[in-house]
Design a protein around this motif. Structure first.
Motif, mmCIF file in Angstrom:
data_model
loop_
_atom_site.group_PDB
_atom_site.id
_atom_site.type_symbol
_atom_site.label_atom_id
_atom_site.label_comp_id
_atom_site.label_asym_id
_atom_site.label_seq_id
_atom_site.Cartn_x
_atom_site.Cartn_y
_atom_site.Cartn_z
ATOM 1 N N ILE A 8 5.342 73.163 3.561
ATOM 2 C CA ILE A 8 5.883 71.974 2.891
ATOM 3 C C ILE A 8 4.949 71.512 1.779
ATOM 4 N N LEU A 9 3.664 71.376 2.084
ATOM 5 C CA LEU A 9 2.716 70.923 1.071
ATOM 6 C C LEU A 9 2.649 71.895 -0.106
ATOM 7 N N THR A 10 2.689 73.182 0.185
ATOM 8 C CA THR A 10 2.655 74.178 -0.882
ATOM 9 C C THR A 10 3.858 74.034 -1.808
ATOM 10 N N ASN A 11 5.026 73.849 -1.234
ATOM 11 C CA ASN A 11 6.240 73.691 -2.044
ATOM 12 C C ASN A 11 6.222 72.389 -2.830
ATOM 13 N N LEU A 12 5.750 71.317 -2.203
ATOM 14 C CA LEU A 12 5.690 70.031 -2.901
ATOM 15 C C LEU A 12 4.630 70.020 -3.999
ATOM 16 N N GLU A 14 4.384 72.167 -6.128
ATOM 17 C CA GLU A 14 5.092 72.675 -7.310
ATOM 18 C C GLU A 14 6.014 71.632 -7.914
ATOM 19 N N GLY A 15 6.376 70.593 -7.140
ATOM 20 C CA GLY A 15 7.260 69.550 -7.650
ATOM 21 C C GLY A 15 7.950 68.800 -6.533
ATOM 22 N N GLU A 16 8.573 67.697 -6.904
ATOM 23 C CA GLU A 16 9.256 66.843 -5.930
ATOM 24 C C GLU A 16 10.494 67.549 -5.383
ATOM 25 N N LEU A 17 10.721 67.376 -4.067
ATOM 26 C CA LEU A 17 11.844 68.029 -3.391
ATOM 27 C C LEU A 17 12.397 67.143 -2.287
ATOM 28 N N SER A 18 13.657 67.380 -1.953
ATOM 29 C CA SER A 18 14.280 66.725 -0.806
ATOM 30 C C SER A 18 14.098 67.609 0.434
ATOM 31 N N ILE A 19 14.401 67.050 1.578
ATOM 32 C CA ILE A 19 14.344 67.826 2.820
ATOM 33 C C ILE A 19 15.341 68.975 2.759
ATOM 34 N N LYS A 20 16.510 68.702 2.222
ATOM 35 C CA LYS A 20 17.536 69.742 2.086
ATOM 36 C C LYS A 20 17.026 70.895 1.221
ATOM 37 N N GLU A 21 16.394 70.565 0.109
ATOM 38 C CA GLU A 21 15.852 71.611 -0.771
ATOM 39 C C GLU A 21 14.737 72.388 -0.090
ATOM 40 N N LEU A 22 13.857 71.683 0.618
ATOM 41 C CA LEU A 22 12.791 72.372 1.349
ATOM 42 C C LEU A 22 13.363 73.348 2.371
ATOM 43 N N ALA A 23 14.396 72.936 3.070
ATOM 44 C CA ALA A 23 15.033 73.808 4.058
ATOM 45 C C ALA A 23 15.633 75.041 3.378
ATOM 46 N N GLU A 24 16.288 74.831 2.242
ATOM 47 C CA GLU A 24 16.894 75.951 1.511
ATOM 48 C C GLU A 24 15.835 76.917 0.997
ATOM 49 N N TYR A 25 14.764 76.409 0.431
ATOM 50 C CA TYR A 25 13.725 77.248 -0.167
ATOM 51 C C TYR A 25 12.893 77.990 0.864
ATOM 52 N N GLU A 47 4.735 61.396 0.086
ATOM 53 C CA GLU A 47 5.323 60.062 -0.063
ATOM 54 C C GLU A 47 6.743 60.182 -0.587
ATOM 55 N N LYS A 48 7.541 59.192 -0.235
ATOM 56 C CA LYS A 48 8.904 59.118 -0.736
ATOM 57 C C LYS A 48 8.858 58.654 -2.183
ATOM 58 N N ARG A 49 9.586 59.351 -3.056
ATOM 59 C CA ARG A 49 9.574 59.018 -4.478
ATOM 60 C C ARG A 49 10.881 58.398 -4.951
ATOM 61 N N ALA A 50 12.004 58.839 -4.344
ATOM 62 C CA ALA A 50 13.310 58.339 -4.794
ATOM 63 C C ALA A 50 14.344 58.634 -3.724
ATOM 64 N N ILE A 51 15.464 57.942 -3.838
ATOM 65 C CA ILE A 51 16.619 58.224 -2.988
ATOM 66 C C ILE A 51 17.771 58.522 -3.935
ATOM 67 N N ILE A 52 18.329 59.711 -3.798
ATOM 68 C CA ILE A 52 19.463 60.115 -4.617
ATOM 69 C C ILE A 52 20.614 60.435 -3.666
ATOM 70 N N ARG A 54 22.284 60.583 -0.483
ATOM 71 C CA ARG A 54 21.751 60.554 0.880
ATOM 72 C C ARG A 54 20.433 61.311 1.002
ATOM 73 N N ASP A 55 19.952 61.834 -0.115
ATOM 74 C CA ASP A 55 18.722 62.625 -0.101
ATOM 75 C C ASP A 55 17.507 61.787 -0.496
ATOM 76 N N ILE A 56 16.454 61.917 0.287
ATOM 77 C CA ILE A 56 15.176 61.292 -0.054
ATOM 78 C C ILE A 56 14.325 62.359 -0.729
ATOM 79 N N ILE A 57 13.777 62.015 -1.872
ATOM 80 C CA ILE A 57 12.940 62.934 -2.620
ATOM 81 C C ILE A 57 11.476 62.629 -2.299
ATOM 82 N N PHE A 58 10.728 63.674 -1.952
ATOM 83 C CA PHE A 58 9.323 63.538 -1.575
ATOM 84 C C PHE A 58 8.416 64.195 -2.599
ATOM 85 N N SER A 59 7.183 63.713 -2.640
ATOM 86 C CA SER A 59 6.151 64.356 -3.457
ATOM 87 C C SER A 59 4.864 64.423 -2.650
ATOM 88 N N ILE A 60 3.974 65.289 -3.074
ATOM 89 C CA ILE A 60 2.667 65.407 -2.437
ATOM 90 C C ILE A 60 1.733 64.377 -3.067
#
Length: 92
Positions: A8-12, A14-25, A47-52, A54-60
């Protein structure tokens, strides 16, 4: 820190992602990512960066990057040791 958290940290990193995107990647089930994310958030590594929708966007966070770097150094040395040991035995 477990492997899911490191992924998760490695992917984040590279940029902000949602849980759904992390699961897909990553191919890691969403429930495992959610559990790991809670732990990482509690430690201040994400940390949470945005809500789009139903998706919460996270960043490292900076602390998360520092922790990831510590594990990178450890794992780099581990891989070098593994390569030496295995290649001595399997002639690679």
């Amino acid at each position: 820190m477990n492997i899911t958290q490191l992924v998760i940290l490695t992917n984040l990193a590279e940029g902000e992602l949602s849980i759904k995107e992390l699961a897909e990647y990553t191919g890691i089930p969403k429930k495992n990512i959610i559990k790991a994310m809670k732990s990482l958030e509690n430690r201040g590594y994400v940390e949470k960066r945005a809500i789009i929708g139903r998706d919460i966007i996270f960043s490292i966070t900076e602390e998360g990057l520092e922790e990831l770097y510590k594990y990178y150094l450890f794992m780099k040395k581990l891989i070098e040791d593994m390569e030496f040991t295995l290649c001595s035995r399997f002639d690679c």
